[in-house]
Design a protein around this motif. Structure first.
Motif, PDB file in Angstrom:
ATOM      1  N   ASP A   1       0.813  -1.212   0.000  1.00 48.35           N
ATOM      2  CA  ASP A   1       0.000   0.000   0.000  1.00 48.35           C
ATOM      3  C   ASP A   1       0.846   1.261   0.000  1.00 48.35           C
ATOM      4  OD1 ASP A   1      -0.768   0.009   3.606  1.00 48.35           O
ATOM      5  OD2 ASP A   1       1.102  -0.053   2.490  1.00 48.35           O
ATOM      6  N   GLY A   2       2.115   1.126  -0.364  1.00 53.46           N
ATOM      7  CA  GLY A   2       2.998   2.287  -0.373  1.00 53.46           C
ATOM      8  C   GLY A   2       3.750   2.454   0.922  1.00 53.46           C
ATOM      9  N   ASN A   3       3.445   1.604   1.924  1.00 56.52           N
ATOM     10  CA  ASN A   3       4.200   1.654   3.165  1.00 56.52           C
ATOM     11  C   ASN A   3       5.219   0.517   3.165  1.00 56.52           C
ATOM     12  OD1 ASN A   3       2.846   3.935   4.180  1.00 56.52           O
ATOM     13  ND2 ASN A   3       1.104   2.659   4.724  1.00 56.52           N
ATOM     14  N   LYS A   4       5.156  -0.378   4.156  1.00 50.35           N
ATOM     15  CA  LYS A   4       6.125  -1.470   4.182  1.00 50.35           C
ATOM     16  C   LYS A   4       5.816  -2.490   3.101  1.00 50.35           C
ATOM     17  CE  LYS A   4       7.445  -1.247   9.039  1.00 50.35           C
ATOM     18  NZ  LYS A   4       7.588  -1.970  10.308  1.00 50.35           N
ATOM     19  N   THR A   5       6.885  -3.087   2.570  1.00 52.59           N
ATOM     20  CA  THR A   5       6.716  -4.198   1.646  1.00 52.59           C
ATOM     21  C   THR A   5       7.210  -5.451   2.348  1.00 52.59           C
ATOM     22  OG1 THR A   5       8.919  -4.071   0.686  1.00 52.59           O
ATOM     23  CG2 THR A   5       7.246  -2.631  -0.251  1.00 52.59           C
ATOM     24  N   PRO A   6       6.812  -6.626   1.867  1.00 50.07           N
ATOM     25  CA  PRO A   6       7.246  -7.860   2.527  1.00 50.07           C
ATOM     26  C   PRO A   6       8.761  -8.006   2.548  1.00 50.07           C
ATOM     27  CG  PRO A   6       5.494  -8.302   0.941  1.00 50.07           C
ATOM     28  CD  PRO A   6       5.893  -6.878   0.753  1.00 50.07           C
ATOM     29  N   GLU A   7       9.452  -7.385   1.569  1.00 48.68           N
ATOM     30  CA  GLU A   7      10.896  -7.565   1.466  1.00 48.68           C
ATOM     31  C   GLU A   7      11.681  -6.548   2.289  1.00 48.68           C
ATOM     32  OE1 GLU A   7       8.981  -6.870  -1.263  1.00 48.68           O
ATOM     33  OE2 GLU A   7       8.654  -8.910  -1.989  1.00 48.68           O
ATOM     34  N   SER A   8      11.013  -5.526   2.843  1.00 55.85           N
ATOM     35  CA  SER A   8      11.766  -4.433   3.460  1.00 55.85           C
ATOM     36  C   SER A   8      11.277  -4.091   4.852  1.00 55.85           C
ATOM     37  CB  SER A   8      11.661  -3.185   2.586  1.00 55.85           C
ATOM     38  OG  SER A   8      12.268  -2.098   3.231  1.00 55.85           O
ATOM     39  N   PRO A   9      12.215  -3.746   5.738  1.00 55.04           N
ATOM     40  CA  PRO A   9      11.817  -3.279   7.068  1.00 55.04           C
ATOM     41  C   PRO A   9      11.456  -1.803   7.085  1.00 55.04           C
ATOM     42  CG  PRO A   9      14.204  -3.346   6.912  1.00 55.04           C
ATOM     43  CD  PRO A   9      13.677  -3.868   5.593  1.00 55.04           C
ATOM     44  N   TYR A  10      11.575  -1.120   5.923  1.00 54.26           N
ATOM     45  CA  TYR A  10      11.385   0.330   5.867  1.00 54.26           C
ATOM     46  C   TYR A  10      10.008   0.689   5.322  1.00 54.26           C
ATOM     47  CZ  TYR A  10      16.443  -0.278   5.953  1.00 54.26           C
ATOM     48  OH  TYR A  10      17.702  -0.692   6.267  1.00 54.26           O
ATOM     49  N   THR A  11       9.546   1.869   5.680  1.00 56.23           N
ATOM     50  CA  THR A  11       8.322   2.395   5.087  1.00 56.23           C
ATOM     51  C   THR A  11       8.693   3.477   4.086  1.00 56.23           C
ATOM     52  OG1 THR A  11       8.110   3.971   6.907  1.00 56.23           O
ATOM     53  CG2 THR A  11       6.903   1.905   7.106  1.00 56.23           C
ATOM     54  N   GLN A  12       7.845   3.650   3.072  1.00 57.44           N
ATOM     55  CA  GLN A  12       8.149   4.625   2.033  1.00 57.44           C
ATOM     56  C   GLN A  12       7.796   6.027   2.494  1.00 57.44           C
ATOM     57  OE1 GLN A  12       9.549   4.186  -1.384  1.00 57.44           O
ATOM     58  NE2 GLN A  12       9.841   6.304  -0.730  1.00 57.44           N
ATOM     59  N   TYR A  13       8.808   6.887   2.524  1.00 56.87           N
ATOM     60  CA  TYR A  13       8.600   8.283   2.878  1.00 56.87           C
ATOM     61  C   TYR A  13       8.245   9.085   1.628  1.00 56.87           C
ATOM     62  CZ  TYR A  13       9.442  13.094   4.175  1.00 56.87           C
ATOM     63  OH  TYR A  13       9.288  14.441   4.376  1.00 56.87           O
TER      64      TYR A  13
ATOM     65  N   ALA B   1      21.300  -0.959   2.472  1.00 53.55           N
ATOM     66  CA  ALA B   1      21.637   0.443   2.752  1.00 53.55           C
ATOM     67  C   ALA B   1      21.206   1.344   1.595  1.00 53.55           C
ATOM     68  CB  ALA B   1      23.133   0.579   3.017  1.00 53.55           C
ATOM     69  N   MET B   2      21.377   0.879   0.362  1.00 57.92           N
ATOM     70  CA  MET B   2      20.914   1.668  -0.786  1.00 57.92           C
ATOM     71  C   MET B   2      19.385   1.815  -0.736  1.00 57.92           C
ATOM     72  SD  MET B   2      23.343   0.055  -3.819  1.00 57.92           S
ATOM     73  CE  MET B   2      23.231   1.383  -5.018  1.00 57.92           C
ATOM     74  N   SER B   3      18.712   0.723  -0.410  1.00 51.47           N
ATOM     75  CA  SER B   3      17.248   0.743  -0.315  1.00 51.47           C
ATOM     76  C   SER B   3      16.776   1.713   0.755  1.00 51.47           C
ATOM     77  CB  SER B   3      16.722  -0.663   0.006  1.00 51.47           C
ATOM     78  OG  SER B   3      17.125  -1.600  -0.960  1.00 51.47           O
ATOM     79  N   TYR B   4      17.548   1.788   1.839  1.00 50.31           N
ATOM     80  CA  TYR B   4      17.203   2.677   2.950  1.00 50.31           C
ATOM     81  C   TYR B   4      16.914   4.089   2.467  1.00 50.31           C
ATOM     82  CZ  TYR B   4      18.002   5.591   7.096  1.00 50.31           C
ATOM     83  OH  TYR B   4      17.874   6.525   8.107  1.00 50.31           O
ATOM     84  N   TRP B   5      17.741   4.593   1.541  1.00 51.31           N
ATOM     85  CA  TRP B   5      17.592   5.980   1.086  1.00 51.31           C
ATOM     86  C   TRP B   5      16.424   6.151   0.125  1.00 51.31           C
ATOM     87  CZ3 TRP B   5      19.918   9.237   4.043  1.00 51.31           C
ATOM     88  CH2 TRP B   5      21.060   8.838   4.734  1.00 51.31           C
ATOM     89  N   VAL B   6      16.144   5.110  -0.656  1.00 47.01           N
ATOM     90  CA  VAL B   6      14.974   5.186  -1.538  1.00 47.01           C
ATOM     91  C   VAL B   6      13.700   5.253  -0.698  1.00 47.01           C
ATOM     92  CG1 VAL B   6      13.716   4.064  -3.417  1.00 47.01           C
ATOM     93  CG2 VAL B   6      16.208   3.920  -3.339  1.00 47.01           C
ATOM     94  N   TYR B   7      13.649   4.426   0.337  1.00 45.67           N
ATOM     95  CA  TYR B   7      12.483   4.441   1.229  1.00 45.67           C
ATOM     96  C   TYR B   7      12.432   5.696   2.104  1.00 45.67           C
ATOM     97  CZ  TYR B   7      11.133  -0.448   0.351  1.00 45.67           C
ATOM     98  OH  TYR B   7      10.697  -1.613  -0.237  1.00 45.67           O
TER      99      TYR B   7
END
Length: 460
Positions: A25-37, A196-202
């Motif tokens: 839904d634009g927040n957490k994905t199953p693959e990531s511990p991060y939410t999309q900012y 770590a790269m994903s961290y900045w995208v999220y």
């Protein structure tokens, strides 16, 4: 009992499916511990439309921070750029540091903002404000090596290459004593790097990466990283620039490679009075193994490295007029152009990115800035320049070529010498043209005389 168990099992499967679906839904994905900012950026430039503006944060403002970049977003937008490339934003290592403040490419923590530059919130705000002005933001990513005081050194020594005695080594074949070489045979390290790269995208909603030292990082790592990063933003573009020249970077998913050969060719043209035809040779070299016509090489007349080591465009390319004549070629010859902060105003001082050397924007040459804006503005309207087919017509003094797409044809002539020269016009290009900047009619006969460092951009 068996039928009841089956009903319960089916119910639990349905719940699991709903749970997984709701995570998309634009927040957490199953693959990531991060939410999309942040919100999706719907004005991402297509890769052929990019005009990249490189920001050296330490030099860009008196404050030398992210807020200082935000304060000049309007000026970057007015120049015509639509991709802001920020040099490394991360905390810099102090152990074995080089220079006054240490190298920005000696990363102490891949998931933090250098406190000298501000906070994560400052970065988020900068990205938000850039997006409002229809500009993407990409970060510099240093995958090959870390600082010696990065926590990975003590926590995961096996994530680094080591010599026969078990000592972590510097990047082989270099004198980069301030950084430690990572081990790309270690799966855990590669997963941590992509995380770590994903961290900045999220967490900052950034739009891509310029990847440092890309030729020396295995292509299978880049392919894995780029595939995973592009999944985060789903249907949105993520721009990926390899600071490298290997043609298989495109196969790994990169949008651009770096025009090292082009830069050193134009540098030698001025230093050693080489023929402008060498630019055609350089173009052929850089595209020799690039089979997809959509792929482009990023070309420049300055960046943070060559500005410091070799000189400003004014030093290298015959002063203000020569540097503009050279930029025309870099911007129009089958390329995506990159501008290094300050060159557009004719800033004549080298920027030491190991220290704080703030650009004095009050010294701007307004005529030069107007020329840069004019050159970029036409590129932004020309499909032929952005994605057309190239044909070379150069002489010793003049870089001359056409770019052609569908019914649009653009003829570029740039005198790269300090003397007036006569350039012969091929029969196929004689006739009536329009000046691309003024719309004035231009008739080409058998030759045209160009004044020192004069350039002509004509369209049909």
């Amino acid at each position: 009992m068996k039928s009841n168990i089956k009903i319960v099992y089916t119910f639990l499967l349905a719940l699991a499916f709903i749970s997984c679906s709701s995570s998309d839904d634009g927040n957490k994905t199953p693959e990531s511990p991060y939410t999309q900012y942040g919100t999706p950026f719907d004005k991402m430039p297509k890769k052929e439309d990019a005009i990249i503006y490189q920001v050296n944060i330490r030099a860009f403002s008196q404050a030398g921070n992210l807020k200082g970049v935000q304060d000049r977003l309007t000026q970057i937008q007015e120049l015509g750029a639509n991709v802001i490339y920020l040099m490394p934003i991360y905390p810099v290592g102090k152990e074995k540091a080089t220079g006054e403040l240490g190298s920005p490419y000696a990363v102490k923590d891949y998931k933090a903002v250098n406190p000298d530059f501000g906070t994560l919130q400052d970065l988020q705000t900068l990205v938000e404000e850039a997006h409002k002005k229809n500009m993407a933001v990409v970060l510099d990513w240093v995958a090959n090596h870390t600082a010696w005081d990065n926590a990975w050194i003590t926590q995961h020594k096996d994530w680094y290459q080591q010599d026969a005695s078990g000592n972590i080594i510097i990047p082989p074949g270099t004198n980069y004593n301030d950084v430690a070489q990572l081990n790309f045979n270690n799966t855990e390290m590669k997963e941590a790097m992509i995380d770590a790269m994903s961290y900045w995208v999220y967490n900052a909603n950034i739009d891509g990466f310029r990847c440092d030292y890309a030729d020396f990082v295995p292509n299978n790592f880049w392919a894995d990283a780029i595939t995973k990063l592009r999944k985060i933003k789903k249907n949105q573009t993520i721009l990926m620039l390899a600071e490298g020249s290997k043609y298989n970077h495109f196969a790994s998913g990169f949008d651009y490679t770096f025009g090292f050969n082009f830069f050193y060719t134009i540098e030698q043209l001025f230093k050693e009075n080489k023929s402008a035809t060498t630019i055609q040779n350089s173009n052929a070299t850089e595209y020799a193994n690039v089979y997809d016509s959509a792929n482009r090489v990023v070309r420049y007349t300055s960046n943070h490295d060559v500005n410091l080591s070799d000189g400003t465009p004014l030093e290298l390319f015959g002063g203000k007029k020569g540097s503009i004549a050279t930029f025309v070629v870099a911007a129009y010859l089958k390329s995506v152009p990159m501008i290094y902060n300050g060159q557009e105003i004719g800033y004549d001082k080298r920027l030491n990115y190991f220290a704080r050397t703030p650009i004095d924007w009050s010294t701007a040459d307004t005529e030069m800035l107007a020329e840069y804006k004019k050159i970029i503005a036409f590129r932004n309207t020309s499909k032929a320049i952005k994605s057309g087919e190239y044909t070379g017509y150069s002489s010793d003094a003049v870089s001359a070529f056409t770019m052609e797409k569908d019914t649009e044809k653009v003829f570029v002539l740039s005198n790269l010498t300090s003397s007036a020269v006569k350039h012969l016009i091929p029969n196929t290009l004689k006739g009536n043209w329009k000046d691309a900047f003024t719309g004035a009619s231009v008739t080409l006969g058998s030759d045209v005389t160009l004044q020192p460092f004069q350039y002509l951009v004509l369209k049909n």
